[in-house]
Scaffold this active site. Structure first.
Site, short mmCIF file in Angstrom:
data_model
loop_
_atom_site.label_atom_id
_atom_site.label_comp_id
_atom_site.label_asym_id
_atom_site.label_seq_id
_atom_site.Cartn_x
_atom_site.Cartn_y
_atom_site.Cartn_z
N SER A 120 0.96 -1.47 0.44
CA SER A 120 -0.05 -0.25 0.36
C SER A 120 0.85 1.19 -0.05
CB SER A 120 -0.87 0.09 1.48
OG SER A 120 -0.24 -0.05 2.38
N HIS A 141 -4.38 -4.13 -3.31
CA HIS A 141 -4.35 -4.45 -2.05
C HIS A 141 -4.98 -4.94 -1.09
CE1 HIS A 141 -3.61 -1.63 1.98
NE2 HIS A 141 -2.68 -2.91 2.22
N GLU A 153 -7.65 -2.49 -2.68
CA GLU A 153 -7.28 -1.64 -3.18
C GLU A 153 -7.40 -1.89 -3.83
OE1 GLU A 153 -7.68 1.58 0.14
OE2 GLU A 153 -6.11 0.39 0.10
N ASN A 192 -5.43 2.82 4.17
CA ASN A 192 -4.04 2.43 5.44
C ASN A 192 -4.07 4.07 5.89
OD1 ASN A 192 -3.30 0.77 5.99
ND2 ASN A 192 -1.90 0.38 4.66
N1 3HC Z 1 -6.70 -14.67 10.64
C1 3HC Z 1 -7.64 -15.46 10.11
N2 3HC Z 1 -8.72 -15.19 10.56
C2 3HC Z 1 -8.82 -14.71 12.01
C3 3HC Z 1 -7.93 -14.22 12.61
C4 3HC Z 1 -6.06 -14.47 11.84
N3 3HC Z 1 -5.22 -12.98 12.80
N4 3HC Z 1 -8.14 -13.28 13.26
C5 3HC Z 1 -9.69 -13.93 13.60
N5 3HC Z 1 -9.71 -14.07 12.75
C6 3HC Z 1 -11.24 -14.53 12.23
C7 3HC Z 1 -11.61 -16.14 12.75
O1 3HC Z 1 -12.69 -16.70 11.77
C8 3HC Z 1 -12.49 -16.09 13.65
O2 3HC Z 1 -12.69 -17.41 14.82
P1 3HC Z 1 -12.11 -18.06 15.40
O3 3HC Z 1 -11.07 -17.77 16.31
O4 3HC Z 1 -13.62 -18.61 16.00
O5 3HC Z 1 -11.82 -18.70 14.33
C9 3HC Z 1 -12.96 -14.39 14.06
O6 3HC Z 1 -12.52 -14.17 12.69
C10 3HC Z 1 -12.87 -14.30 15.28
O7 3HC Z 1 -11.78 -13.91 16.14
P2 3HC Z 1 -11.16 -13.94 17.18
O8 3HC Z 1 -12.61 -14.37 18.26
O9 3HC Z 1 -10.62 -13.74 16.98
O10 3HC Z 1 -11.52 -11.88 17.09
P3 3HC Z 1 -12.50 -10.89 16.89
O11 3HC Z 1 -14.10 -11.30 17.17
O12 3HC Z 1 -11.98 -9.55 17.28
O13 3HC Z 1 -12.10 -10.65 15.35
C11 3HC Z 1 -11.16 -9.42 13.45
C12 3HC Z 1 -10.63 -10.23 14.74
C13 3HC Z 1 -11.25 -10.05 12.58
C14 3HC Z 1 -9.06 -9.25 13.34
C15 3HC Z 1 -10.87 -7.80 13.84
O14 3HC Z 1 -10.45 -7.29 14.76
C16 3HC Z 1 -10.77 -6.88 12.93
O15 3HC Z 1 -11.81 -6.83 12.47
N6 3HC Z 1 -10.15 -6.34 13.24
C17 3HC Z 1 -9.45 -5.04 12.63
C18 3HC Z 1 -8.83 -5.17 11.69
C19 3HC Z 1 -7.92 -5.01 10.41
O16 3HC Z 1 -8.22 -3.25 10.68
N7 3HC Z 1 -7.62 -4.63 9.55
C20 3HC Z 1 -6.85 -3.88 9.09
C21 3HC Z 1 -5.59 -3.98 8.92
S1 3HC Z 1 -4.89 -2.88 7.82
C22 3HC Z 1 -4.19 -3.55 6.78
O17 3HC Z 1 -4.24 -4.75 6.62
C23 3HC Z 1 -2.91 -2.84 5.52
C24 3HC Z 1 -1.87 -3.48 6.03
O18 3HC Z 1 -1.54 -2.68 4.30
C25 3HC Z 1 -1.10 -3.16 6.24
#
Ligand code: 3HC
Length: 296
Positions: A120, A141, A153, A192
């Site tokens: 990104s 992305h 994206e 981002n």
């Molecule tokens: N990989 C795959 N699936 C995942 C995961 C991972 N690392 N973490 C969680 N999950 C999935 C699983 O299906 C999990 O269920 P399970 O544990 O029963 O298998 C389900 O999501 C729920 O997970 P949790 O109960 O541990 O926690 P949450 O309900 O809080 O969900 C989350 C986790 C989906 C990561 C949520 O907290 C979230 O949406 N967080 C924000 C993430 C975000 O903003 N991402 C964008 C980041 S920016 C980016 O990526 C850009 C890059 O350029 C840097």
């Protein structure tokens, strides 16, 4: 243009999940890494994730089995890209490595293949001239965790063809993602940049001693209903990634405010990258569950 074969370069957090999402959606997919150990770790992670999905009845065993049938993990890059319709690069966030890689991919992939980067912050105009097919080079992305986040994206540079952008947008849609078309290159793109504004402010508040990082995370989750706070999110995305994004932005802008904050730099130098190393702002168990704050 029709995409059948997808090759992903890099089997880290992003590359491995981009690969499985492509395979789950019917594409013949190959994930490439230079390290056998990294491929083994990716395979274990993906099987663990898919196992949970089957156990929780989110997917059928048959769908998961078929996806693994379509998925190959290899260290042989030349073989992996020779029939590719698109290569999605998700390697380390370093311009020199990416330029070298794009030049190699250009010589190894078929003439019709699109060469996309998941970066990104490194916009594709900085990579396109390392290839002989700038019109087929763009950014695609994804967001972490790719299995969960619903956006992608799609960004071209001045010479990227409309056909390339349409093909990549269609692929993202076929992979179950909502497409955000970014009309002009800007480091960080849209999501981002929104996130960076929050992260920068969070680090400023923490460094100024206004609140602990745990309480800043509570403000984001309990007061604003974000799914996780900015510090926990840095651990998920990778403190190394957050740090290298700032460095790459600084290279492009030359502005002091683009530089990583001292707190981020300290974490990066200590090698505590977040969930993937078991320690970051927080400490994690072997399954990636948060145990508590990292007091170190
Ligand atoms: N990989 C795959 N699936 C995942 C995961 C991972 N690392 N973490 C969680 N999950 C999935 C699983 O299906 C999990 O269920 P399970 O544990 O029963 O298998 C389900 O999501 C729920 O997970 P949790 O109960 O541990 O926690 P949450 O309900 O809080 O969900 C989350 C986790 C989906 C990561 C949520 O907290 C979230 O949406 N967080 C924000 C993430 C975000 O903003 N991402 C964008 C980041 S920016 C980016 O990526 C850009 C890059 O350029 C840097």
């Amino acid at each position: 243009m029709t995409i059948n074969n997808v090759t992903v370069i890099g089997s880290g957090t992003m590359g491995s999940q981009i690969g499985i999402v492509a395979a789950l959606n019917g594409f013949r997919t190959t994930i490439v890494d230079i390290s056998d150990d990294a491929l083994k770790a990716a395979d274990e992670q993906l099987r663990y994730r898919m196992g949970r999905d089957v156990k929780k009845k989110r997917r059928s065993q048959a769908d998961v089995g078929a996806a693994f049938e379509r998925l190959t993990l290899t260290t042989d890059q030349a073989e992996a890209v020779k029939d590719a319709d698109i290569v999605i690069e998700a390697a380390v966030e370093n311009i020199e490595i990416k330029r070298k890689l794009f030049a190699e991919l250009d010589s190894q992939a078929p003439a019709h293949a699109i060469l996309a980067t998941n970066s990104s912050n490194i916009v594709s105009s900085r990579l396109a001239d390392a290839t002989s097919r700038p019109e087929k080079v763009c950014n695609m992305h994804f967001f972490n965790p790719v299995l969960v986040m619903e956006a992608c994206e799609v960004v071209g540079h001045d010479q990227t063809s409309e056909e390339t952008l349409d093909t990549v947008a269609q692929l993202a849609t076929d992979m179950g993602k909502k497409v955000i078309r970014v009309n002009q290159e800007i480091p960080g793109f849209i999501a981002n940049r929104l996130l960076a504004a929050l992260r920068t402010e969070a680090l400023k508040l923490y460094q100024g001693g206004y609140a602990s990082f745990e309480d800043i995370d509570i403000a984001a989750t309990a007061a604003l209903r974000h799914p996780m706070g900015p510090f926990e999110l840095m651990d998920l995305v990778g403190i190394d990634v957050a740090y290298l994004i700032r460095k790459a932005e600084y290279e492009q802008t030359g502005e002091q405010e683009s530089l990583p904050s001292p707190a981020l730099e300290k974490k990066y130098n200590s090698g505590e990258y977040g969930r993937k190393t078991g320690r970051g702002w927080y400490v994690y168990d072997e399954e990636g569950k948060k145990i508590g704050p990292n007091e170190g």
